[in-house]
Design a protein around this motif. Structure first.
Motif, PDB file in Angstrom:
ATOM      1  N   TRP A  94      17.312  57.344  16.195  1.00  0.00           N
ATOM      2  CA  TRP A  94      17.525  57.236  17.840  1.00  0.00           C
ATOM      3  C   TRP A  94      18.467  56.248  17.902  1.00  0.00           C
ATOM      4  O   TRP A  94      19.130  55.314  16.869  1.00  0.00           O
ATOM      5  CB  TRP A  94      16.414  56.670  18.165  1.00  0.00           C
ATOM      6  N   VAL A 145       7.776  60.564  24.810  1.00  0.00           N
ATOM      7  CA  VAL A 145       8.672  61.095  24.026  1.00  0.00           C
ATOM      8  C   VAL A 145       8.259  62.330  23.230  1.00  0.00           C
ATOM      9  O   VAL A 145       9.228  63.135  22.976  1.00  0.00           O
ATOM     10  CB  VAL A 145       9.041  59.744  22.876  1.00  0.00           C
ATOM     11  N   ALA A 186      14.862  58.574  23.496  1.00  0.00           N
ATOM     12  CA  ALA A 186      15.476  58.508  22.134  1.00  0.00           C
ATOM     13  C   ALA A 186      15.604  57.153  21.838  1.00  0.00           C
ATOM     14  O   ALA A 186      17.008  56.817  21.157  1.00  0.00           O
ATOM     15  CB  ALA A 186      16.761  59.484  22.319  1.00  0.00           C
ATOM     16  N   THR A 187      14.988  56.203  21.896  1.00  0.00           N
ATOM     17  CA  THR A 187      14.985  54.821  21.391  1.00  0.00           C
ATOM     18  C   THR A 187      13.560  54.392  20.800  1.00  0.00           C
ATOM     19  O   THR A 187      12.773  54.903  21.201  1.00  0.00           O
ATOM     20  CB  THR A 187      15.328  53.849  22.308  1.00  0.00           C
ATOM     21  N   ALA A 231      18.522  58.472  28.020  1.00  0.00           N
ATOM     22  CA  ALA A 231      18.437  58.498  26.519  1.00  0.00           C
ATOM     23  C   ALA A 231      17.487  57.371  26.183  1.00  0.00           C
ATOM     24  O   ALA A 231      16.688  57.295  25.298  1.00  0.00           O
ATOM     25  CB  ALA A 231      19.704  58.321  25.860  1.00  0.00           C
ATOM     26  N   TYR A 257      10.444  65.993  22.952  1.00  0.00           N
ATOM     27  CA  TYR A 257      10.698  66.679  21.654  1.00  0.00           C
ATOM     28  C   TYR A 257      10.061  67.930  21.439  1.00  0.00           C
ATOM     29  O   TYR A 257      10.454  68.782  21.148  1.00  0.00           O
ATOM     30  CB  TYR A 257      10.613  65.714  20.340  1.00  0.00           C
TER      31      TYR A 257
END
Ligand code: OAD
Length: 241
Positions: free
Chosen positions: A162, A65, A53-54, A49, A69
């Motif tokens: 996120w 990223v 997702a940050t 993650a 997605y």
């Protein structure tokens, strides 16, 4: 209590309730074929993650990223709502006050017809400009990597909350209002690993709600709810109507 009795008791509570809240997680969309996060083939078992997702990951490597997605958008684009999603859309018409809070970003509740809906973690079909903050719908599959804003040409990012980011305060207030006033809270297909959603069961319970969990597996919440029913969301929820 066996499963039939448990379903019957939740159904009775719902039939009498004027105010109902529902919290859903990845488990409800698992029946549609959307991968969960922490299940056997869960996304967070195969991906890190913190790389995807940050806000730090996006600052470091926005292309990576967006690739991730983009892949998730491709997967979700082929999926359809289940009888569980459809039953929740029907449920909102039966109660004076109703709020469906979902942690899912796949948009399947809206596709099923739910309108009294709060997408707590955002929506994978929405993008936000990192420069001007404009939010817009984008359903391109595949989408260009490193997409840019139509008005200011700034870099677009997924309109998703996120790890390390705070939830929109207005949305959270709306959740808290529903949890404080609901007579019944249903918690469906979530592992209860992520806050603040993980705190919703104890909050509603403390406010006097009847809390029921529908999940394939036991969770940390199972002990504190009034009824925990094991099974697939797509099969269980329609039986509650
Ligand atoms: P998890 O993957 O953590 O949990 C899914 C839960 O659904 C587990 O408890 C499973 O046992 C259960 N489950 C699986 N299949 C099911 C089925 N057919 N019917 C009923 N239950 C089933 O997913 P979430 O709890 O939703 O955040 O994860 C919370 C957040 O963590 C997500 O919203 C995501 C993630 O990081 C963001 O994307 C911001």
């Amino acid at each position: 209590m066996d499963q039939a009795e448990a379903i019957h008791s939740v159904k009775n509570r719902l039939a009498q309730a004027r105010s109902v809240a529902v919290l859903t997680g990845a488990g409800i969309s698992a029946d549609s074929g959307v991968p969960t996060f922490r299940g056997t083939d869960g996304l967070w078992r195969n991906f890190r993650a913190e790389d995807l997702a940050t806000p730090e990951a996006f600052a470091r490597d926005p292309r990576l990223v967006w690739e991730w997605y983009n892949w998730r958008r491709e997967v979700i684009a082929t999926k359809h709502p289940t009888p569980g999603h459809l039953a929740l859309a029907e449920m909102e018409t039966r109660h004076e006050r109703f709020l469906l809070i979902t942690q899912n970003v796949d948009g399947l509740h809206r596709a099923a017809g739910s309108r009294k809906l709060l997408e707590l973690h955002g929506n994978i079909w929405m993008v936000r400009c990192t420069a001007c903050g404009a939010v817009e719908e984008n359903r391109d599959v595949p989408m260009v990597l490193l997409p840019s804003c139509r008005s200011c040409r700034g870099l677009l990012r997924p309109h998703i909350v996120w790890f390390g980011e705070t939830l929109d305060e207005k949305r959270l207030d709306q959740c808290m209002g529903a949890l404080a006033s609901c007579e019944v809270l249903l918690i469906v297909g979530t592992s209860g690993a992520v806050y603040p959603a993980a705190s919703f069961a104890p909050i509603a319970k403390a406010a006097g709600a009847f809390v029921a969990e529908l999940n394939l597996d036991p969770t940390p919440q199972s002990q504190l709810v009034d009824v925990a029913i094991r099974g697939r969301a797509g099969q269980l929820i329609p039986q509650l109507l």
